[in-house]
Design a protein around this motif. Structure first.
Motif, PDB file in Angstrom:
ATOM      1  N   UNK A 109       0.856  -1.182   0.000  1.00 53.02           N
ATOM      2  CA  UNK A 109       0.000   0.000   0.000  1.00 53.02           C
ATOM      3  C   UNK A 109       0.893   1.233   0.000  1.00 53.02           C
ATOM      4  N   UNK A 110       0.672   2.133  -0.954  1.00 54.59           N
ATOM      5  CA  UNK A 110       1.418   3.390  -1.035  1.00 54.59           C
ATOM      6  C   UNK A 110       0.404   4.530  -1.003  1.00 54.59           C
ATOM      7  N   UNK A 111       0.554   5.444  -0.048  1.00 58.18           N
ATOM      8  CA  UNK A 111      -0.401   6.535   0.147  1.00 58.18           C
ATOM      9  C   UNK A 111       0.270   7.869  -0.120  1.00 58.18           C
ATOM     10  N   UNK A 112      -0.532   8.814  -0.643  1.00 57.08           N
ATOM     11  CA  UNK A 112      -0.012  10.148  -0.906  1.00 57.08           C
ATOM     12  C   UNK A 112      -1.125  11.168  -0.942  1.00 57.08           C
ATOM     13  N   UNK A 113      -0.718  12.424  -1.118  1.00 57.61           N
ATOM     14  CA  UNK A 113      -1.680  13.518  -1.192  1.00 57.61           C
ATOM     15  C   UNK A 113      -1.219  14.508  -2.241  1.00 57.61           C
ATOM     16  N   UNK A 114      -2.178  15.214  -2.833  1.00 53.07           N
ATOM     17  CA  UNK A 114      -1.855  16.212  -3.839  1.00 53.07           C
ATOM     18  C   UNK A 114      -1.414  17.517  -3.208  1.00 53.07           C
ATOM     19  N   UNK A 115      -0.470  18.188  -3.866  1.00 50.11           N
ATOM     20  CA  UNK A 115       0.024  19.445  -3.323  1.00 50.11           C
ATOM     21  C   UNK A 115      -1.051  20.512  -3.241  1.00 50.11           C
TER      22      UNK A 115
ATOM     23  N   UNK B  25      -4.655   6.108  -2.375  1.00 52.93           N
ATOM     24  CA  UNK B  25      -3.860   4.933  -2.027  1.00 52.93           C
ATOM     25  C   UNK B  25      -3.771   4.034  -3.244  1.00 52.93           C
ATOM     26  N   UNK B  26      -2.564   3.586  -3.580  1.00 51.39           N
ATOM     27  CA  UNK B  26      -2.368   2.609  -4.648  1.00 51.39           C
ATOM     28  C   UNK B  26      -1.929   1.292  -4.024  1.00 51.39           C
TER      29      UNK B  26
END
Length: 756
Positions: A320-326, A333-334
């Motif tokens: 699981x790889x999580x991120x947020x937009x600037x 989550x991918x």
């Protein structure tokens, strides 16, 4: 490191006399004095295997022991010469001597694996080493078993046709009706499944290598199949895995992959360091740049993987790889599948708010005790539990079964503060908040999820709680330059100052043995503390180890302990490793560190360890047709489970060959005067709680105190995430792979860890 002078390359298909070497280990170029004109080679694995030679009809006509040497770039097969005149000049007894049979470059060899998909391979033909034959085609597998499988499939096709004809009868006849013919079909289908599993078990100890042979008359290349029997499935797994990783080690990014952090310019040979196996782009967006925030490994064992695939895949499960937009108010989550040699994106989960943290919790499955069967059917099987902390202050609790993701629960904190970090213990879930408080959630009584109304707050300071570390039912929480130890039940606290500079807040904490390593924001140093006395034990400055590779200010951006190595990710994108003890002691750095020459173009945002154990049925060598050994523990101690039964009537009383899974009963005949319908022998199986163990049919090796003795194969990988990819000292390498602003995960793999 071994100094190896390889013998001349010998084609396997060459009928000319073998090129003989001096009949000793040194004759293979292994060991002996070094020579600057000789290329240095590394011995990875060597073992005595049995080569199998087939005849015209696929039967085994010859077998002989060979010594196989796997070097870092060469595969050598040698004859084992146990006899020979004694060497009177040597006072030391000599062991077996070897004569090179053939020697092939590693990149020209390929493992040919049937795996568990035997139906697709039963009609495959290959060119193989033969004893003497005018035909060069044999089955890719145990030929006798494939022949028996074809006979069963032929009989099933005939019985299905007979069943259709029986259905057209107008009269009623004893033992000649549709029910009986369907029983025949079911019995044959079961025998076919058993034969397929027997073939799979036989393949578990057969190593098939495709190697280049002598070109044909037209000059076209010819591949020869060489088949070896390994002593056990563990041995074959080891060979397939080492061959796979040895080829990866020959890639340019791994030939000079690591250098000593203390001795500048001194590199380390592959297989002594983690191998960079692949680079994967993540969280790619054309509209805006996503920032990597967190990642985790969710283990999930798959029994559908073939033998070869399981031996070369990453630790099974999902990344699981999580991120947020600037500039976005949403998170993402991918989920990547790790059941192959390269991660594969299988699912994308959008979130209503930017995600800041992730936590993996091993799920509790329903009980299978007989007394609770009815109750267990009502309980949901949530699988693994993933907790996601969002910027809006909520915690989303997901149940994950393979690629299915379902939100089971939403937790909130009274202040609706962003959740910067998450950790769990057996009883509690801890959330570090942006307002300097820790939210503590208690598990429901008799449940596996947390009570939404059980939130309690512990105030630590005015700065955000940047990281958490759980030790049993206590949690270490960092706020600014202080660390507070919180007791989960009483919420009693004990604080200490981790750094003398108030501006150096604790950003990362990892635990091993009796110590905790800490990293600090905007600081190049890492500190070790004792978990009981809270005393500072060691301090290491990492900037002196990488300034010659990437000048500028350096600070620690991520931290991880795995497999006896302390991994340190830096703001320069460079990764360092330091050896630490693996036993339950103080994890002081005891040796020289290593610096990876494969780096990110920006800070290392996360370091995640993935570890899984291969399915135990891959390690079983015996056939399902063998009888079960009696187990020493009492019946009450045995795992209970459900009973699967085929109601096969009539067939055991018919004349002719008895349809049974027991070979010794195959020639028995029933009394001709008995015509009663009765269940067929061998049709009842009991499946225990562990689906890899059949209580009837498979032998179980019981160890001391009634425990099942099993072999264990552990797969380990490390994932690092950051912007882009670059080779230290190779400025153009980033553009040859991807944009330096693209989020990239680098996958580092270790050889399989085999134990019994």
């Amino acid at each position: 490191m071994l100094i190896v002078k390889p013998p001349p390359m010998v084609s396997v298909g060459d009928r000319s006399p073998l090129i003989k070497q001096k009949p000793s280990v040194q004759g293979l170029g292994i060991g002996g004095p070094s020579n600057q004109h000789h290329k240095q080679r590394q011995l990875i694995k060597c073992e005595v295997l049995t080569e199998i030679v087939y005849g015209d009809k696929g039967q085994v006509v010859k077998s002989k022991e060979r010594k196989i040497f796997l070097l870092n770039d060469t595969l050598i097969c040698a004859n084992v010469n146990l006899k020979g005149p004694p060497d009177i000049n040597s006072l030391v007894p000599v062991g077996p001597k070897y004569t090179v049979k053939w020697c092939i470059p590693l990149l020209q060899t390929q493992v040919m694996e049937v795996g568990q998909d035997s139906l697709q391979c039963r009609n495959s033909v290959i060119t193989a080493r033969r004893h003497s034959s005018t035909s060069n085609k044999v089955f890719l597998g145990p030929p006798r078993l494939y022949h028996e499988l074809e006979e069963l499939q032929h009989d099933l096709a005939v019985v299905e046709e007979v069943s259709l004809l029986v259905g057209t009868l107008h009269g009623s006849y004893q033992n000649l009706n549709t029910a009986v013919s369907q029983d025949w079909c079911l019995a044959l289908q079961r025998l076919i499944r058993l034969k397929e599993e027997e073939i799979q078990n036989a393949n578990k100890c057969r190593l098939r290598l495709s190697v280049p042979g002598k070109p044909d008359k037209s000059g076209r290349p010819v591949s020869i199949m060489v088949v070896f029997n390994t002593p056990s499935p563990l041995s074959k797994i080891s060979w397939v895995n080492r061959l796979h990783l040895a080829k990866i080690a020959l890639r340019k990014e791994n030939t000079l992959g690591w250098e000593s952090a203390e001795d500048v310019g001194k590199t380390k040979a592959p297989f002594h360091c983690p191998l960079l196996t692949c680079k994967v782009p993540v969280l790619s967006s054309r509209t805006h740049i996503l920032k990597l925030e967190a990642a985790l490994h969710s283990p999930s064992q798959s029994s559908l993987l073939g033998f070869c695939t399981a031996s070369t895949s990453l630790p099974q499960g999902y990344l699981w790889v999580a991120g947020q937009g600037g500039n976005s108010t949403l998170g993402q989550v991918e989920i990547f599948s790790l059941n192959r040699a390269t991660p594969r994106l299988v699912k994308t989960v959008p979130l209503r708010a930017p995600i800041l943290s992730l936590e993996y919790v091993k799920g509790l499955w329903s009980s299978t005790e007989e007394k609770e069967d009815e109750k267990a059917q009502c309980l949901p099987k949530t699988g693994n539990i993933i907790c996601a902390g969002l910027q809006d202050g909520s915690i989303l609790v997901y149940g994950s079964v393979d690629t299915a993701v379902q939100c089971l629960l939403t937790l909130v904190n009274p202040d609706s503060c962003p959740v910067h970090c998450l950790k769990h213990s057996l009883t509690y879930l801890f959330a570090g908040l942006a307002n300097g408080k820790v939210a503590v959630y208690h598990k429901k009584t008799g449940g596996e999820l947390w009570d939404v109304n059980s939130c309690r707050l512990v105030s630590l300071g005015s700065e955000p709680v940047s990281c958490l570390l759980t030790l049993q039912d206590t949690v270490w929480a960092s706020c600014a330059n202080q660390v507070t130890v919180i007791q989960g039940a009483s919420l009693q606290t004990q604080s200490f100052v981790a750094h003398s500079d108030p501006c150096c807040s604790v950003s990362h904490m990892v635990h091993s043995g009796g110590g905790v390593w800490m990293a600090f924001a905007q600081s190049p140093s890492i500190h070790l503390f004792h978990i009981e006395t809270l005393e500072a034990l060691q301090e290491v400055n990492i900037s002196t180890r990488i300034t010659h590779l990437s000048p500028g200010q350096v600070c620690v951006s991520s931290l991880l302990i795995s497999q006896g190595l302390l991994w340190v990710g830096t703001s320069q994108g460079i990764i360092l490793t330091f050896p630490v003890p693996t036993l339950e002691g103080i994890p002081k750095i005891t040796g020289k560190g290593m610096t990876s020459l494969n780096a990110h173009c920006g800070p290392v945002d996360f370091l995640v360890s993935a570890c899984s154990t291969l399915a135990s049925d891959l390690l079983k060598h015996s056939s399902i047709l063998n009888a079960r050994k009696e187990a020493p523990p009492s019946r009450e101690e045995k795992p209970r489970g459900m009973v699967l039964q085929y109601h096969l009537h009539s067939t055991c009383k018919l004349p002719g060959k008895l349809l049974t899974a027991q070979p010794e009963l195959a020639n028995l005949r029933a009394p001709p005067e008995s015509f009663e319908h009765s269940p067929e022998d061998g049709s009842i199986y009991e499946v225990s709680e562990d689906p890899d163990i059949w209580v009837r049919g498979r032998p179980v090796d019981w160890g001391k105190e009634g425990e099942v003795r099993r072999s264990k194969v552990t797969s380990i990988a490390i994932f690092s995430g950051g912007r882009g990819y670059r080779r230290i000292g190779h400025p153009t390498s980033a553009s040859t792979y991807s944009d330096s602003t693209e989020n990239t995960v680098l996958v580092w793999q270790f050889p399989l860890n085999l134990s019994q």
